[in-house]
Design a protein around this motif. Structure first.
Motif: not given
Ligand code: PHB
Length: 382
Positions: A33-38, A297-301
């Motif tokens: 999940l962390g890698e994906e958000i990154d 979520q990472g993209y929108d952050a």
């Protein structure tokens, strides 16, 4: 007026440095999940760099390991030693709960890119914490009335035994029972430590419930959904939950076990909008597979950070204010930050995971628009 413009122009053209502390699990049960958000976060910064030509963004990464005390010490290091302007990340509600006071007291803006901990935008809200992902109750609550409307009268619930599990189940239970249903039993499984769900599935079956509602994510979701099928429960008792159960991040590895699972979530790759299509194409081109909610979520952050910088924010305080005012059209639909909570306002989609021509996809069964959390925190957020 002319004099103001003349002095303003050189200031705008000057390079402005921003240091981002990206705090994610790069190990442990939520590492994928962390890698994906990154990946989502860096994609947004790459795509939109042209809109903030004066900004020089440096990213410092730290691994939370999904361990609250480790995550807190990494937060302190990022804030005190690296002097980051903004923190982005955290996946676990337990980690977010442990960091909250330090983030608030140090006045460092935090863009939450996953952890749904209700309290962080509720009774322990902070003007420095802005959530671009979801809250635990926001994604689980809509399933209560929806399942009751389908004629489901009784439900057994299952989730890992930590903050997120309890909050997801509490919100669902309250909403389902308000709609006339009955939760006939519940179990919480040891977090990060349950390999065999068999004993819990036995209890769930014995309860005689019409359906199951579950929250699991990451490695736990993969094994839970597979064991649900191999246990033979899928045929008799339909599996429902929040969409992390069958995230597109790992749905292909669940295979047929994921088929027919009905869930609620703020994103599905099947959402048919131009913004989502463009996002799916860009993410797939870079990674060779569909994006998941974690990628969005990472993209929108990243998008929120770009918006805040574009609005002229330069330091921790002005970034915090600008972040809490962002609104834009995300791949998931229109999003805005609720001033009463600093949590995101967004659509929640109810969908079934089905086999498509190119792998697993989602059949959208319903959309609850512009879902916002009740404001329990008006004072805390001031
Ligand atoms: C959480 O701990 O808040 C959490 C973790 C993983 C998810 C959702 C929520 O997929």
């Amino acid at each position: 007026m002319a004099a103001v413009l003349l002095t303003a122009t050189p200031t705008l053209a000057q390079a402005e440095d921003y240091t981002v502390g990206l705090l994610l699990p790069y190990s442990g049960v939520y590492a994928a999940l962390g890698e994906e958000i990154d990946s989502g976060f860096t994609l947004a910064l790459e795509q939109r760099a042209g809109e903030i030509p004066e900004a020089e963004i440096t990213i410092v990464r730290e691994d939370t390991e999904v361990k609250p005390p480790i995550a807190l010490s990494k937060t302190r290091k990022l804030v005190l030693q690296d002097e980051v302007d903004v923190l982005v990340g955290v996946v676990s509600s337990g980690v977010l709960g442990a960091m909250r006071d330090f983030v608030h007291q140090s006045g460092t803006p935090l863009i939450v890119a996953n952890a749904g901990n209700d309290d962080a935008t509720g009774k322990r809200g902070s003007p420095y914490i802005t959530r671009l992902s979801f809250s635990n109750s926001q994604v689980s609550r809509p399933m209560g009335p929806w399942m009751a409307e389908q004629g489901i009268e009784s439900v057994f619930t299952l989730a890992p035994d930590y903050a997120a599990g309890h909050q997801m189940i509490n919100a669902f239970t309250e909403a389902f029972e308000d709609a006339g249903g009955k939760v006939v039993g519940q179990d919480f499984t040891p977090f990060q430590n349950t390999k065999d769900f068999g004993p819990y599935l036995t209890t769930a079956r014995a309860s005689g419930a019409d359906a199951i509602f579950a929250f699991y994510a990451g490695g736990e979701a993969i094994s839970f959904v597979k064991q649900y099928e191999s246990f033979g429960l899928a045929e008799d008792v339909p599996l429902h939950g929040t969409g992390f159960l069958t995230s597109s991040l790992y749905v292909e590895s669940q295979g047929s076990a994921a088929e027919g699972v009905i869930t609620s979530l703020h994103y599905a790759p099947a959402i048919a909008t131009a913004e989502n299509q463009a996002f799916v194409e860009a993410f797939s081109a870079a990674h060779g597979r569909l994006p998941s909610e974690y990628a969005v979520q990472g993209y929108d952050a990243g998008q929120a950070l770009v918006e805040a910088i574009k609005s002229g924010a330069t330091d921790r305080a002005s970034l915090a204010t600008a972040l809490s005012e962002v609104q834009f059209t995300s791949p998931r639909g229109p999003v805005a930050i609720d001033p009463a909570t600093n949590n995101i306002v967004q659509n929640i989609y109810i969908y079934k995971t089905v086999a498509g021509d190119a792998g697993m996809t989602q059949k959208i069964l319903g959309v609850v628009e512009a879902v916002r959390d009740p404001a329990q925190s008006a004072q805390a957020v001031q």
